[in-house]
Scaffold this motif. Structure first.
Motif: not given
Length: 273
Positions: A61-66, A107-108, A113-117, A130-134
């Motif tokens: 649900q978030c990046t490793r840094d977060h 979204p978080d 995945f920045e840079g992934v084509d 989560t809520d994106e599972f619509s």
């Protein structure tokens, strides 16, 4: 109280410990989570003991840094390189196999995945969205998969549920199974309980499986996954633990403890520390 207490008498050969995060270190929730009593001190004692420690999570649900920032904010002495999470592992899989994913993720987690084509997708990758599972988003992922000659579904974990502060919550494995059924495809799991995930953490520690211990709250993903590579698995009675876990038909933890504090105290006690 701890069960299978005699098991701790054989812990003198333990050289490394893998810890699950959510449900073991803290209970997650809308306000960022709260540390489980005694867990901060337990992690500190474990790291001061000289044992190698890594944190293995299916958090997507978030990046490793977060995640590290949140853990440090709760008082845990955790560094980024000590955390093994599915998203970085998934990026390696995508790169090595020249895969372009349709992403159905939180979204978080997207910064991972920045840079992934992602143009002209030739696979679908899902996480705990989560809520994106619509219905709309699941149907879009379904259409991508059924439109591929050789459909590839990659799931960052396969958990059934996890515990939030307001109760149990559906996890990514439920939606993974829906797409598997609809598309007649078997998902490739990146994260627990995949053997490669545990072996990568062990390799990073420089510890052989028979000398390592996994402490988790999920009888299948944490304990079953660890035991599948030859590790020992200790289940805590916090997080998603349920009493029926102690009589699971296929996974039999090496021991049960009330919480991480009790696990660390008993482990170090039986190591003479």
């Amino acid at each position: 109280m701890a069960s299978s207490g005699s098991w701790f008498d054989s812990c003198s050969d333990i050289q490394g410990v893998l810890l699950d995060i959510s449900g073991v270190l803290y209970d997650s929730g809308a306000e960022g989570g709260v540390a489980i009593p005694g867990s901060v001190e337990a992690v500190k004692k474990l790291k001061q003991s000289g044992l190698s420690v890594r944190f293995c999570t299916n958090e997507t649900q978030c990046t490793r840094d977060h995640l590290v920032t949140k853990l440090c904010g709760l008082g845990f002495p955790v560094q980024r390189e000590e955390v093994f999470a599915p998203a970085p592992a998934a990026c390696i899989v995508l790169r090595d196999r020249n895969l372009r994913p349709h992403l159905l993720i939180h979204p978080d987690c997207r910064p991972e995945f920045e840079g992934v084509d992602c143009s002209s997708p030739n696979c679908v990758l899902i996480g705990d969205a989560t809520d994106e599972f619509s219905y709309k988003n699941l149907n879009e992922a379904f259409r991508v998969l059924v439109g591929l000659q050789d459909p590839i579904l990659i799931s960052m974990g396969k958990g059934r549920y996890y515990k939030e502060t307001d109760g149990l919550t559906l996890d990514v494995g439920v939606y993974m199974k829906a797409l598997e059924y609809a598309c007649d495809v078997e998902a490739e799991v990146v994260g627990k309980p995949a053997k490669a995930f545990f072996l990568a953490a062990l390799q990073d520690m420089g510890v052989q499986p028979q000398h390592a211990l996994m402490v988790g709250d999920d009888v299948m993903n944490d304990i079953g996954g660890a035991q599948s590579v030859g590790m020992r698995g200790l289940q805590v009675r916090t997080g998603k633990y349920r009493p029926e876990d102690e009589h699971h038909p296929s996974v039999h933890p090496d021991g049960f403890v009330d919480n991480l504090k009790q696990a660390v105290d008993l482990l170090l006690q039986h190591r003479g520390q």
